[in-house]
Design an enzyme around this catalytic site. Structure first.
Site, PDB file in Angstrom:
ATOM      1  NE  ARG A   1      -4.223   0.035   1.625  1.00 56.61           N
ATOM      2  CZ  ARG A   1      -5.332   0.442   0.974  1.00 56.61           C
ATOM      3  NH1 ARG A   1      -5.527   1.728   0.732  1.00 56.61           N
ATOM      4  NH2 ARG A   1      -6.231  -0.422   0.575  1.00 56.61           N
TER       5      ARG A   1
ATOM      6  CD  GLU B   1      -7.169   2.677   6.255  1.00 59.28           C
ATOM      7  OE1 GLU B   1      -6.075   2.148   6.468  1.00 59.28           O
ATOM      8  OE2 GLU B   1      -7.937   2.291   5.350  1.00 59.28           O
TER       9      GLU B   1
END
Lengths: 164, 763
Positions: free
Chosen positions: B311, B716
């Site tokens: 990621r 997030e």
């Protein structure tokens, strides 16, 4: 291990008598002996404020006080200021103004805020931030906590004026 | 409709009265036992001899277990089966559990755990990135490399070149409720586990595996967590397994709650990174070629490090089109806590890398950093070209041009930038800095099969609705959002809906509540279950009163079928009496995903969430101390499911992100001991650390993809709005002289002061 001693404390208006070791921490007395679980254990080193209670009119972190030091004193926890069906103005304001997320810091925040508003009934934002700086929250970024306290102060002051 | 209203958190009334139960508040039967681990005092080596006689003899101790006393290795890993519950004799970090104390009280267990006499054979620990590279100590056989085109000729052919590197520190989650688990042994060797976890199915799986039980013999329940932030995705496994093992051995309920110091010493944190770069660009700062090397300190076990590092690579572009790009990712094994998931999951580190490049280019060319950023933005949807990410996914709804315009306007960016320039010219000691930075964050688990969710909905004959789904509540308001969705589906008030604790016996095979996906996945699954029941009620009422099932209306607490106008309770009662099932499961899997992580190619994300932040800081050039003066945030939550909860996520995420890059510093000594293992030494933001002027808005445009009510995930992405604070600090440092700014994160006052001195000296 030291010998158990007799202690008497008043918690939320109720007198409690028991035998305990003098060095038992007050947070354990409240949570494990008296089943008062609103004050939470966060850090056990008096930094986070999740265990805040009021003792003889002062905000105290219950994780760093011995039960012997609390003997004979009058203690108020979150459970003592209002229940689900009769919320204290601060409790209602934290609910309505989203002054919480995970909720773990909330009882300590609110019980600290009750003292802050007694000391300064109409605080500025800066006074709120200074007065609440011993209580930490990891979720909210504090904005809604400050707003909740401001809203509660306004409501409490209006009620006081109406009563006068 | 109920779903878009700014209603309070579902448990708010319980939280404000202290009545909301966490694991440590659940009443336990007499005889419940309490657990604590004895921990390794060395970072690397093995146990030569261990004497636990003092531990066993300590007051209140019932049992002491070592690895050989366990029914299996009791693996705690979510990935590579490389985390035995207790040391097998080899030691990998300071804080690794060696033995397990079972005692009559929490304090008795903790005190006894200090009494072990252990002789160690120490070896030299691998602690730093340099140590790990020298020893080739890594996960996977070599660095993972993704490329598009060949950036090196593009870099050397470009008008300008720069290179550099930045160190980015880790972060302790500091969930206010520490890790905790409570296990009740049942008849037939079954186990009921209460765990403060984001991933009940994983707890079920790991406990079953440890005890050689089928998964159906273990039921896990999670009502809420006192904060998670990724720290309870895998790090709760050890406590649940320890409690289950001890419960099996003793037949008694067992509880384990880490003391805060133990929590710091044992559990993983955010990965710290070093990111180096080479970049080539033109006179306007537009990038022609870019090469990143990302080095991540993963700690001793693999845990979730591979997807975290993936990621980070997937967010090396942030909001910028990179025509040629190479990303090399090193996943380094070190003798420290096993770094784990933390809000953003590697994305924030990847983004700081490219934002550092943007600031360096702007400083080199003498341009406003925002101009350089905008020059490199992906194209707006209306324009052709410059829309393909390094991994091939097309950015179809890039909203940041309009969002940046609006935020520049509302934050008065241009006026303030000019005013700050003049102010800095007049003030020799204090210097201000202003920065506006964007966020583009990909939404979906990059392990595609995790993008599924289940729900279970019951309608009772009195019209009340019971709701269960696989997501967990950690404060983010997922339960409230999902309850609002259910209320909207049935056209009833929120008071008819009761959300129940997450329970592996109600909804099986769930994914972690992570990757911001909680409301996307579970909201859709709940909607599907509600719609099944609603269709059955509608078919029944159409048969009874005439008209078509489609013509039956559910709104305002009423159900209208032809000429009949019933309360929802009357409709439910009628369906019940006609023997119609009022219970249904629901299921959802995210569409359109196709991803090859080894090649770094495909469509890992269903969509992107966007945000932008403008922060102003002032630094004291004599001490390095600073304040955040103002922050303006604009965040894209799609068509918000609950604007109040979403704004709470944005504010909290920003403050946590700013904390990560400014004051939250993890320090390990040269023996590998974490020195900052309690709030006395590890500082998270307090009430006075937030900006006095703090404006937060939602960019309230519907998601072009068909998510639940066209909302977007919000857990997030706002965390990375905090990068604007770090960038603003760089601007303030730059105002002190002519040298190059180099400000590692966290930008503590010491680092700011050192950076000021370098810039002043012209280095």
């Amino acid at each position: 291990m030291s010998k158990k001693q007799h202690y008497a404390i008043t918690v939320n208006g109720k007198e409690e008598e028991f035998l305990a070791e003098p060095r038992e921490l007050l947070i354990y007395t409240l949570r494990e002996r008296l089943n008062i679980t609103g004050p939470h254990i966060g850090c056990e080193t008096s930094h986070c404020g999740a265990c805040t209670v009021t003792i003889d009119g002062k905000s105290v972190k219950a994780c760093t006080m011995f039960v012997a030091q609390a003997n004979g004193k009058d203690i108020t926890t979150i459970e003592g200021i209002g229940g689900p069906d009769n919320l204290h103005p601060l409790q209602n304001a934290f609910k309505e103004h989203h002054g919480l997320q995970c909720g773990y810091c909330t009882p300590g925040m609110i019980i600290r805020a009750t003292k802050l508003l007694e000391e300064i009934p109409n605080p500025t934002e800066e006074e709120i931030r200074f007065g609440m700086s011993g209580n930490i929250c990891r979720c909210t970024g504090y904005q809604n906590i400050v707003k909740s306290i401001q809203a509660a102060a306004a409501e409490m002051n209006a009620a006081k004026e109406a009563a006068e | 409709m109920t779903h878009a209203k700014p209603l309070p958190h579902d448990a708010a009334r319980l939280h404000v009265t202290g009545a909301a139960r966490y694991i440590d508040d659940i009443p336990t039967p007499r005889g419940t036992l309490h657990l604590a681990f004895g921990l390794s005092a060395i970072a690397s080596g093995r146990i030569l001899a261990i004497d636990l006689s003092m531990v066993r003899a300590a007051e209140g101790v019932v049992a002491v277990l070592q690895a050989e006393d366990l029914p299996s290795a009791c693996d705690c890993s979510p990935s590579a089966h490389d985390e035995p519950l207790l040391s097998d004799g080899t030691l990998h970090y300071i804080g690794q559990p060696i033995f397990l104390v079972v005692a009559r009280s929490h304090l008795a267990a903790r005190k006894a755990a200090q009494l072990a006499d252990i002789a160690y054979d120490k070896t030299s620990p691998i602690l730093t990135i340099a140590d790990a590279l020298a020893a080739n100590s890594r996960f996977e056989d070599g660095p993972r490399i993704w490329e598009r085109g060949d950036p090196f000729p593009a870099i050397s052919d470009a008008r300008h070149q720069l290179d550099g590197s930045i160190d980015i520190g880790g972060q302790e989650h500091f969930y206010l409720e520490g890790q905790a688990a409570l296990v009740f042994p049942q008849e037939n060797a079954d186990m009921v586990v209460h765990s403060s976890t984001q991933h009940p199915t994983e707890i079920q799986h790991k406990v079953a595996h440890a005890l050689h039980l089928p998964m159906h013999a273990v039921r896990v329940e999670t009502r809420r967590m006192g904060g998670g932030f990724g720290g309870k995705e895998s790090q709760g496994n050890a406590l649940a397994i320890a409690c289950a093992v001890a419960a099996q051995a003793t037949g008694q309920p067992c509880k384990m709650r880490y003391d805060r110091d133990d929590d710091f010493m044992i559990t993983g944190k955010r990965h710290d990174f070093r990111i180096s770069y080479q970049v080539g660009f033109d006179d306007q700062g537009q990038i022609a070629g870019l090469s990143f090397r990302q080095y991540a300190r993963c700690g001793w076990a693999q845990d979730l490090s591979l997807p975290v590092c993936d990621r980070a690579m997937l967010h090396a572009d942030n909001a910028y089109y990179l025509p040629t790009i190479r990303i090399e990712s090193h996943r380094l094994r070190t003798n420290t806590q096993s770094a784990t998931a933390f809000r953003g999951f590697g994305g924030p580190q990847g983004m700081v890398g490219i934002e550092a490049v943007m600031d360096q280019i702007a400083a080199y060319l003498g341009l406003d950093p925002l101009d350089v950023r905008r020059k490199n933005y992906y194209n707006a949807p209306s324009k052709k070209g410059r829309r393909r990410t390094p991994y091939g996914q097309i950015v179809r709804d890039f909203a940041l041009h309009e969002m940046t315009d609006r935020l520049m306007d509302t934050s008065h960016y241009m006026e303030r930038r000019n005013a700050i320039y003049q102010w800095n010219a007049k003030n020799p000691v204090l210097k201000r800095g202003l920065a506006l930075t964007p966020v583009k964050f990909g939404i979906s688990f990059t392990l595609t099969h995790l993008n599924q969710a289940g729900a279970l909905v019951h309608v009772y004959q009195d019209g009340s609705i019971s709701l269960n789904h696989g997501g967990t509540e950690m404060g983010q308001g997922l339960f409230q959002k999902v309850a609002q969705i259910a209320a909207s589906r049935f056209g009833v008030g929120i008071d008819l809906v009761r959300i129940t604790a997450t329970d592996t016996s109600k909804v099986p095979n769930t994914s972690a509540t992570a990757a911001s996906s909680g409301s996307d996945l579970n909201g859709m699954a709940v909607a599907a279950a509600c719609d099944t029941i609603r269709s059955r009620i509608a078919a029944h009422l159409a048969g009874k009163y005439g008209g078509t099932p489609r013509g039956v209306i559910f709104a305002d607490g009423r159900v209208i079928a032809a000429d009949a106008n019933l309360s929802f309770a009357e409709a439910a009662q009628s369906a019940y009496e006609a023997r119609v099932s009022l219970s249904s499961t629901g299921f959802y899997k995210t569409p359109k995903l196709k991803w090859d992580r080894l090649r770094g190619a495909g469509r890992p994300f269903f969509y992107y969430a966007y945000g932008a932040a403008c922060s102003e800081v002032v630094i004291d050039t004599l001490t390095g101390e600073y304040r955040i003066l103002r922050a303006d945030l604009l965040h894209d939550a799609g068509a918000s499911l609950n604007p109040a909860l979403d704004i709470g996520q944005v504010e909290g995420g920003f403050v946590q992100g700013a904390g990560w890059l400014t004051m939250e510093e993890l320090v390990w000594d040269n023996k590998g001991r974490l020195q900052t293992h309690a709030p006395a030494t590890y500082k998270i933001p307090a009430t006075g650390d937030t900006p006095p002027v703090f404006n937060v808005d939602l960019w309230d445009a519907p998601n072009p993809e068909a998510t639940i009510y066209r909302s977007k995930a919000v857990g997030e992405p706002p965390f990375m709005l905090g990068i604007s604070v770090w960038s603003a600090l760089q601007q303030a440092v730059a105002a002190t002289g002519t040298g190059q700014v180099h400000l590692n994160a966290p930008a503590t006052p010491e680092r700011v002061l050192a950076a000021v001195e370098r810039v002043r000296d012209g280095n």
